[in-house]
Every structure is written in C-alpha cells, then in structure tokens.
Design a protein around this motif. Structure first.
Motif, PDB file in Angstrom:
ATOM      1  N   ASN A 169       0.817  -1.220   0.000  1.00 22.81           N
ATOM      2  CA  ASN A 169       0.000   0.000   0.000  1.00 22.81           C
ATOM      3  C   ASN A 169       0.852   1.273   0.000  1.00 22.81           C
ATOM      4  OD1 ASN A 169      -2.670   0.477  -0.359  1.00 22.81           O
ATOM      5  ND2 ASN A 169      -3.178   0.632   1.812  1.00 22.81           N
ATOM      6  N   GLN A 170       2.077   1.158  -0.496  1.00 19.61           N
ATOM      7  CA  GLN A 170       2.925   2.340  -0.611  1.00 19.61           C
ATOM      8  C   GLN A 170       2.507   3.160  -1.832  1.00 19.61           C
ATOM      9  OE1 GLN A 170       5.676   3.096   1.611  1.00 19.61           O
ATOM     10  NE2 GLN A 170       4.565   1.571   2.753  1.00 19.61           N
ATOM     11  N   VAL A 171       1.815   2.487  -2.772  1.00 17.62           N
ATOM     12  CA  VAL A 171       1.368   3.148  -4.001  1.00 17.62           C
ATOM     13  C   VAL A 171       0.103   2.421  -4.454  1.00 17.62           C
ATOM     14  CG1 VAL A 171       2.755   1.666  -5.514  1.00 17.62           C
ATOM     15  CG2 VAL A 171       2.232   3.977  -6.226  1.00 17.62           C
ATOM     16  N   SER A 172      -0.806   3.158  -5.106  1.00 17.51           N
ATOM     17  CA  SER A 172      -2.030   2.505  -5.578  1.00 17.51           C
ATOM     18  C   SER A 172      -1.704   1.580  -6.750  1.00 17.51           C
ATOM     19  CB  SER A 172      -3.047   3.555  -6.032  1.00 17.51           C
ATOM     20  OG  SER A 172      -2.578   4.180  -7.218  1.00 17.51           O
ATOM     21  N   ILE A 173      -2.642   0.686  -7.050  1.00 16.25           N
ATOM     22  CA  ILE A 173      -2.428  -0.255  -8.152  1.00 16.25           C
ATOM     23  C   ILE A 173      -2.224   0.531  -9.449  1.00 16.25           C
ATOM     24  CG2 ILE A 173      -3.416  -2.132  -9.508  1.00 16.25           C
ATOM     25  CD1 ILE A 173      -5.074  -2.894  -7.072  1.00 16.25           C
ATOM     26  N   GLU A 174      -3.107   1.509  -9.668  1.00 20.67           N
ATOM     27  CA  GLU A 174      -3.035   2.280 -10.915  1.00 20.67           C
ATOM     28  C   GLU A 174      -1.713   3.022 -11.022  1.00 20.67           C
ATOM     29  OE1 GLU A 174      -7.302   1.638  -9.905  1.00 20.67           O
ATOM     30  OE2 GLU A 174      -5.544   2.300  -8.779  1.00 20.67           O
ATOM     31  N   GLN A 175      -1.304   3.654  -9.925  1.00 18.24           N
ATOM     32  CA  GLN A 175      -0.061   4.431  -9.947  1.00 18.24           C
ATOM     33  C   GLN A 175       1.140   3.510 -10.106  1.00 18.24           C
ATOM     34  OE1 GLN A 175       0.047   7.856 -10.019  1.00 18.24           O
ATOM     35  NE2 GLN A 175       2.179   7.471 -10.531  1.00 18.24           N
ATOM     36  N   GLY A 176       1.125   2.383  -9.405  1.00 20.85           N
ATOM     37  CA  GLY A 176       2.231   1.430  -9.491  1.00 20.85           C
ATOM     38  C   GLY A 176       2.412   0.910 -10.913  1.00 20.85           C
ATOM     39  N   VAL A 177       1.290   0.582 -11.547  1.00 17.51           N
ATOM     40  CA  VAL A 177       1.365   0.093 -12.930  1.00 17.51           C
ATOM     41  C   VAL A 177       1.890   1.199 -13.838  1.00 17.51           C
ATOM     42  CG1 VAL A 177      -0.068  -0.590 -14.894  1.00 17.51           C
ATOM     43  CG2 VAL A 177      -0.387  -1.690 -12.686  1.00 17.51           C
ATOM     44  N   LYS A 178       1.384   2.408 -13.613  1.00 17.94           N
ATOM     45  CA  LYS A 178       1.807   3.546 -14.447  1.00 17.94           C
ATOM     46  C   LYS A 178       3.308   3.823 -14.258  1.00 17.94           C
ATOM     47  CE  LYS A 178       0.615   8.406 -15.096  1.00 17.94           C
ATOM     48  NZ  LYS A 178       0.066   9.566 -14.423  1.00 17.94           N
ATOM     49  N   ASP A 179       3.783   3.728 -12.994  1.00 17.80           N
ATOM     50  CA  ASP A 179       5.190   4.037 -12.695  1.00 17.80           C
ATOM     51  C   ASP A 179       6.141   3.124 -13.453  1.00 17.80           C
ATOM     52  OD1 ASP A 179       4.706   4.838  -9.139  1.00 17.80           O
ATOM     53  OD2 ASP A 179       4.484   6.033 -10.974  1.00 17.80           O
ATOM     54  N   VAL A 180       5.752   1.860 -13.588  1.00 18.71           N
ATOM     55  CA  VAL A 180       6.680   0.897 -14.170  1.00 18.71           C
ATOM     56  C   VAL A 180       6.407   0.666 -15.664  1.00 18.71           C
ATOM     57  CG1 VAL A 180       5.398  -1.257 -13.761  1.00 18.71           C
ATOM     58  CG2 VAL A 180       7.859  -1.225 -13.483  1.00 18.71           C
ATOM     59  N   ALA A 181       5.252   1.154 -16.141  1.00 16.24           N
ATOM     60  CA  ALA A 181       4.863   0.882 -17.530  1.00 16.24           C
ATOM     61  C   ALA A 181       5.864   1.466 -18.527  1.00 16.24           C
ATOM     62  CB  ALA A 181       3.458   1.431 -17.803  1.00 16.24           C
ATOM     63  N   LYS A 182       6.340   2.680 -18.229  1.00 16.79           N
ATOM     64  CA  LYS A 182       7.247   3.337 -19.180  1.00 16.79           C
ATOM     65  C   LYS A 182       8.532   2.525 -19.347  1.00 16.79           C
ATOM     66  CE  LYS A 182       9.312   7.829 -20.161  1.00 16.79           C
ATOM     67  NZ  LYS A 182       9.849   9.048 -19.598  1.00 16.79           N
ATOM     68  N   GLN A 183       9.076   2.054 -18.212  1.00 20.51           N
ATOM     69  CA  GLN A 183      10.316   1.275 -18.289  1.00 20.51           C
ATOM     70  C   GLN A 183      10.087  -0.037 -19.011  1.00 20.51           C
ATOM     71  OE1 GLN A 183      12.729   1.351 -14.430  1.00 20.51           O
ATOM     72  NE2 GLN A 183      10.789   2.181 -13.763  1.00 20.51           N
ATOM     73  N   ILE A 184       8.957  -0.679 -18.705  1.00 23.54           N
ATOM     74  CA  ILE A 184       8.682  -1.974 -19.335  1.00 23.54           C
ATOM     75  C   ILE A 184       8.440  -1.789 -20.827  1.00 23.54           C
ATOM     76  CG2 ILE A 184       6.995  -3.863 -19.472  1.00 23.54           C
ATOM     77  CD1 ILE A 184       6.796  -3.812 -16.460  1.00 23.54           C
ATOM     78  N   ASP A 185       7.680  -0.754 -21.193  1.00 25.24           N
ATOM     79  CA  ASP A 185       7.431  -0.512 -22.614  1.00 25.24           C
ATOM     80  C   ASP A 185       8.730  -0.224 -23.351  1.00 25.24           C
ATOM     81  OD1 ASP A 185       4.231   1.175 -22.102  1.00 25.24           O
ATOM     82  OD2 ASP A 185       4.728  -0.934 -22.436  1.00 25.24           O
ATOM     83  N   SER A 186       9.624   0.484 -22.669  1.00 21.97           N
ATOM     84  CA  SER A 186      10.909   0.791 -23.275  1.00 21.97           C
ATOM     85  C   SER A 186      11.700  -0.487 -23.520  1.00 21.97           C
ATOM     86  CB  SER A 186      11.686   1.729 -22.347  1.00 21.97           C
ATOM     87  OG  SER A 186      13.020   1.822 -22.745  1.00 21.97           O
ATOM     88  N   LEU A 187      11.680  -1.389 -22.554  1.00 16.63           N
ATOM     89  CA  LEU A 187      12.394  -2.662 -22.717  1.00 16.63           C
ATOM     90  C   LEU A 187      11.738  -3.519 -23.795  1.00 16.63           C
ATOM     91  CD1 LEU A 187      13.075  -3.480 -18.961  1.00 16.63           C
ATOM     92  CD2 LEU A 187      14.795  -2.995 -20.690  1.00 16.63           C
ATOM     93  N   LEU A 188      10.431  -3.477 -23.906  1.00 19.37           N
ATOM     94  CA  LEU A 188       9.742  -4.253 -24.938  1.00 19.37           C
ATOM     95  C   LEU A 188      10.015  -3.665 -26.308  1.00 19.37           C
ATOM     96  CD1 LEU A 188       6.295  -4.905 -23.211  1.00 19.37           C
ATOM     97  CD2 LEU A 188       8.044  -6.595 -23.732  1.00 19.37           C
ATOM     98  N   GLY A 189      10.207  -2.366 -26.349  1.00 17.39           N
ATOM     99  CA  GLY A 189      10.443  -1.712 -27.630  1.00 17.39           C
ATOM    100  C   GLY A 189      11.796  -2.038 -28.200  1.00 17.39           C
ATOM    101  N   ASN A 190      12.692  -2.627 -27.378  1.00 15.70           N
ATOM    102  CA  ASN A 190      14.031  -2.945 -27.840  1.00 15.70           C
ATOM    103  C   ASN A 190      14.115  -4.304 -28.495  1.00 15.70           C
ATOM    104  OD1 ASN A 190      15.156  -0.583 -27.024  1.00 15.70           O
ATOM    105  ND2 ASN A 190      15.584  -1.305 -24.967  1.00 15.70           N
ATOM    106  N   GLN A 191      12.965  -5.013 -28.585  1.00 12.91           N
ATOM    107  CA  GLN A 191      13.022  -6.363 -29.163  1.00 12.91           C
ATOM    108  C   GLN A 191      13.307  -6.318 -30.656  1.00 12.91           C
ATOM    109  OE1 GLN A 191      13.189  -8.729 -27.021  1.00 12.91           O
ATOM    110  NE2 GLN A 191      12.806  -7.152 -25.507  1.00 12.91           N
TER     111      GLN A 191
END
Lengths: 395, 263
Positions: free
Chosen positions: A373-395
C-alpha cells in the motif's frame, strides 16, 4: 535435481555411451543458485558446453545456440506451447524436457479444524476461495498465533494467478508484446490479489515485503497459513518431509497433511493451473564446428527429452510435468499431481524475449510496493509501464 | 576489463574485442536510472551511519577491554573477533529469523518492552534499518583488535604525566588515548568506508534489495545487472562509478583527517 532424476539421467548417458563406442559424456552438475551464471561465463569465455539445461533466451538472441528443428524425431509429440517458448523466426532453439506447473497447496488439517470442506475435485470459484480463506483466518486459541487463510509472495507465484482472468505480465496483442497489467482488465485482476491483503485480510499484512517464495513457503510449512500457491516441487518436498517423519529420520516434527487445488475460477470461467516455464536443454555452438559431433549431441538431447525420461520415476519425485503429449498421463493415478496436469494454464515466467528477466524484476519490485500500500495499483502500474514498454520496444 | 566493457554493449558470444562500442551510453542510462539513484542513496546512508558508529563502538569496547589483565583481554579479544570468522551468509540467515515479524526475537523483545512491533525486512521503511542493525549489533572485532594493538603501544609515561597533573580516567582517555590513536582511527575510517560501500552479502541474502528498492545498494545492483540481466556494460559502468566514489571518499578522508595525525 534429485538423486532419482540424476539416476535416470545417468542411465540414459550410460546407454548412449554403450550405443556409441568411443563417445564419453562428461556431465557436470551445477547448483540452481549460480549455475546459469557459470554457464554464461563459460559462453563468454568461449568454452561453452555442448549441451546444457537452461532456459535463458539470451543465448538464443546472442546466437550462441543451434536450432533443433531438423533433429526432432518424428514420433515426438511435444505440446506446442513447450516448443513456442523457444521459437525465433520459425526455428526452435531448445529441447523441452519438463514443464513446471503449480496450483493452490492446501493444509487439510487446518481445513478440518475449522470445519471448512475441501474444494470438490480441486475446483472452486474465486468467491468460494475467498470465503474459505476468511473462515480459515483466525487466532489459534492454544498458541495465540494468528493463522491466515492464504499466503503468497509478490513474485510470479503470486501475480501469476491473474491468468484466471486471462491477464498476464506480458501478452501478445496484434503480434506485439505488451505490458499486460497496463490495461483495465489487468488492473481489475491485480485488485483481486490486493483485496486479499487489504479488504478481506486473509493474508499476512506484510506479504508484499516477502523477498521470495521462501518466505511464503516458510509461513505455510510452519502452519501459519492454510493455503499457499506454489509450483509442483512443493508437492514432492512435502511428500519427502512427511516420509522422513514416518520412517523416523525426522524426529519431533508433525507431518503436514495436504492436498492440491486448481487456481480459483476467474473471468475466463474455467479452472487453471500455473505453468511457470519449461525446463529445456540447449545445444551450444562450438568454436570449431564438428557436424558429426553436433549430430550426436542432438541425439543425446532427444533422449534426455524423450519418452524414457518423461515417463520415468524421476518426474514424480521432482514434481514436474511432461512436455510430450503421449507421456502426459503419468499422473493418472496420482490425484494431487493429476489435478495440476489436467487443466490448461498460461506460461507465467518464461517469454521468448531477451529482457524478460529484467521486466519481471521491475514488475516484482513494483508489485511489492502495491501490496504494501505504498502506491495505488493504478499508480504502481503507471510508474513501471514506461520502463517496461521501453524494454519491450528494444526487441 | 571493466573499463573496456563499460563503454560497450557487451555480447556474451562476441567478447570484449568484437562487442559494439557505445561510448558513454551505459553511463548515461545508469545516471538516468531511478534504481541506480535508490542504490546510491541507500549505500551512502549505510556508510554514513555504520562507519562512525563502528569506529566509536570499537574504541569504547577496546578501551574497556584494555583495562583488564592480559589473560582476561585475550578472552574478550577472542569473543569479539569470533563473529568475524563466521560466514556472512550464515549470519544473514540467522538475522532473517531474528527479524521475522511473527516469530522473530526482535519483535519478541519489542513486545516484552510493550513497544509496537515492526515488519523489519518486509517493510520499505525498516528494511535498510534492518540491514544496518544486522551489522551494527555485532561488535566490530577487527577494529577492536587494531585499537587494542594501538593502545598497547602508547607509552605509559604519558598516562603517568597526566596523573601527576590530576587527570581523571576519562580525561586521560580523551586527552591521551584518543589523540594517540588517531593513526589507527584514520586507517579504520578509510578501510571501513571502503568496505561499507561494497556491502552485498546481507542485502543478497536478507532482502534482495526490496521491498521495492528500499534496501538496494550499489554492490547488489551491480551483481543484478551483470548476472541476472546479463547487462555487463551497465554493470561495469556502475562498478567504475563505485570505484570513483570510494576513491573520492578515501582521498577526502585522508586529506581532511591526516593533517591532524602525526606519524
């Protein structure tokens, strides 16, 4: 691997050497904790083994391994998903030996003590699962210890349960890999797990802080939780533990009476079992190409991943499942293992992507903060989405 | 090798000589990575808290031990040094049990004192504190041995002169013992700083840098990048950054404090 597994493997090696005079197999066993690292260093050092048990797709991307398409024997009926995990550009780069599957492990003693019936045939809905977990959360009057209905860890064992709603960490959409939790369905599915901790309070409140499944497994085996989600190895481990008590090897301990159930039914409307990944053997390119030797190595790999191994006693001891359809009935007479093998599942932890481990690590750390509960589900997903999308974009 | 790899997109199969040169790309990505920021801040906090504490505690304990006869000193020397020879992994696993929120000794003590219990390793607010405590609650045996050696070399005449001036035991400690131990203190300050920046085992065993990245440190982050993600380029870049930081701290400490140290 267990002694039983090594024994079956050694018998395959021995038979292979007898059938091929002059061939000597030098088998080196590494530990799970640092074996992959040693293998990577061997590859980096230009001295890779001919054949290794590894699922590291980085070797595929680096061009370190050889495709196996031309060497698969005609009678081998592998499950398509076990081959697709290692398929790049139409070529398959690993021999699938076993599947690691999982489900809900149930402490039947606690269920009996609380008068909660077991799920019939291991099948239950999400609401039934939650209701049972609530009834199984109590303070033990004898020890004054809080017993929880369910415990899980914030790694793939935990968030992998979202597959009951058809959601996974990474999903293919229109031929492109996307971050599966960055969708309304993903958020909704994660909320199920969050609710277990914060709404229904059927899990230890610090479950988000668990560093690995060791933590959740300890809570379960210490009798402080009635259910946990784990992979098939847990069944073998509990059976070994109970056997050691029964034959007097372990003294002063009580056996853990258990059974197994499928994941509760979610939006997909059917029971599911987790498939964490495929144990596979890869054939490595050598500095000096010897095609005759490669043929022999491929033949050995096909033996290791063939019916003799998959229908042996090694698989039940290790708690893993066959990748060959013709071997998939090995647990027909084992009710617990049969429950896990009879239903579909999605591959949770293994993707044919070079950055998959990094993505999984990023998500696991964020999921910890969400569950705490340090961050909401929505915020947590949003926080990490950019990094994950960036890593997926490198395929 | 790390110097070369830090400027490459290192490939396992190509090796150092044939991997692609990427200039400062690894460093730029590293400095823009919030995980690196978290690891750096945590490592600095760990160092700033544990190093001075370790030196002060070692000095106090050594001073107390030094007042005993040699046979008694030997017993205490062995007792305080013994934890240092135990494997860090085993010690860390013991601390995991101590910090268990449900059955651990730490919360048992807090409950006994009617204080609120903590989640220790399982909470982002206390995970780094737990790592620090696991080191701080063990006596710094090596530092104590060095201080005892230093104290044994202080000429008795200085204490006799102080006694003639009417100095109390505490005044002798402050005005004679501590100043004459400054070379030892400087040595411990530099070496302990270097050691604390390389903290790894307890983080690896106890928290894996979590929850979140609340207990991540540079040593563990380098290991993760290299051996879990096979990103040897960034791991090498980070190890060079760590080397530069440690070197800077060591030079600063030597320059700042060696002026008052007479050799």
């Amino acid at each position: 691997m267990s002694a039983s597994w090594i024994a079956v493997q050694n018998s395959i090696f021995q038979k292979f050497e007898e059938e091929h005079p002059g061939v000597k197999i030098n088998y080196v066993q590494l530990s799970w904790s640092n074996g992959e690292t040693k293998l990577a260093m061997a590859v980096a050092g230009g001295v890779p083994p001919d054949l290794a048990l590894t699922a590291n797709v980085d070797f595929i991307k680096e061009g370190a391994v050889v495709p196996i398409n031309d060497y698969i024997p005609k009678g081998y009926d592998y499950f398509p998903s076990s081959l697709e995990t290692f398929e790049y550009d139409g070529k398959i780069y690993a021999w699938p030996q076993y599947m690691v599957r999982g489900g809900i492990i149930i402490n039947t003693s606690i269920f009996k003590e609380r008068g909660v019936p077991l799920p019939k045939d291991g099948i239950w809905t999400w609401n039934e699962f939650v209701k049972d977990a609530q009834q199984l959360t109590f303070v033990d009057p004898k020890t004054h210890t809080k017993i929880y209905g369910f415990v899980f860890c914030p790694e793939s064992e935990g968030w992998g349960m979202t597959q009951i709603d058809g959601v996974m960490l990474l999903q293919l959409k229109d031929g492109k890999w996307i971050f599966g939790y960055n969708t309304p369905e993903g958020i909704s599915s994660l909320k199920r797990l969050w609710d277990l901790v914060h709404v229904y309070k059927v899990t230890p409140p610090d479950v988000g802080g668990y560093g690995s499944d060791n933590d959740s497994w300890n809570v379960f085996t210490q009798g402080r939780a009635a259910m946990t989600v784990e992979w098939g190895w847990a069944i073998g481990s509990l059976r070994s533990y109970n056997a050691s008590i029964a034959n007097g090897q372990t003294k002063g301990a009580s056996p853990i009476h258990f059974t197994v159930a499928d994941y509760p039914i979610g939006k997909l409307g059917k029971p599911m079992s987790g498939i964490v990944g495929i144990g596979s053997w890869m054939v490595f390119k050598q500095p000096t190409q010897n095609l005759e030797k490669r043929k022999l190595v491929m033949e050995l790999a096909s033996e290791l991943c063939g019916p003799e191994m998959q229908m042996s006693s090694a698989f039940p001891t290790e708690g893993v499942f066959p990748t060959l359809k013709s071997a998939s009935n090995i647990y027909a007479k084992d009710p617990d293992m049969n429950i896990l093998s009879r239903v579909d599942g999605m591959v949770i932890e293994q993707y044919p992507l070079a950055n998959a481990d990094k993505i999984e690590s990023l998500w696991t750390h964020e999921f910890q903060m969400i569950l705490l509960n340090q961050v909401s589900i929505e915020q947590g997903v949003k926080d990490v989405a950019k990094q994950i999308d960036s890593l997926l974009g490198n395929q | 090798m790390a110097i070369f790899i830090a400027f490459e997109h290192y490939s396992l199969t190509k090796g150092i000589l044939r991997s692609n040169f990427v200039g400062f790309n690894n460093f730029i990505r590293l400095f823009n990575d919030p995980i690196f920021h978290a690891a750096l801040i945590n490592t600095i906090i760990f160092t700033v808290v544990t190093v001075p504490y370790g030196i002060v505690i070692a000095l106090i304990l050594a001073s107390l031990i030094n007042s005993f006869s040699p046979p008694i000193q030997s017993i205490f020397r062995s007792a305080f040094y013994l934890p240092g020879v135990i494997s860090g992994v085993i010690l860390s696993m013991t601390w995991i049990w101590i910090f268990d929120p449900s059955i651990g000794l730490a919360n048992m003590v807090l409950s006994f004192l009617h204080l609120p219990t903590l989640y220790w390793l399982h909470s982002p607010t206390t995970s780094l504190l737990s790592i620090m405590l696991s080191g701080m609650l063990m006596a710094p045996g090596g530092s104590i041995i060095l201080y005892l050696a230093g104290m044994s070399r202080i000429p008795r005449e200085f204490y006799e002169a102080a006694e003639l001036d009417g100095a109390t035991s505490f005044q002798k400690w402050i005005n004679v013992t501590i100043p004459l131990l400054e070379p030892t203190t400087l040595f411990l300050l530099v070496t302990n700083t270097i050691g604390s920046f390389q903290i790894f085992t307890s983080v690896y065993v106890m928290t894996s840098g979590g929850p979140g990245y609340s207990s991540d440190v540079l040593g563990y982050d380098i290991y993760n990048r290299a051996f879990n993600f096979y990103n040897f380029g960034q791991a090498s870049a980070e190890s060079l950054v760590l080397w530069a930081i440690v070197g800077t701290f060591a030079i600063f400490e030597f320059r700042r404090f060696s002026k008052v140290v007479k050799f």
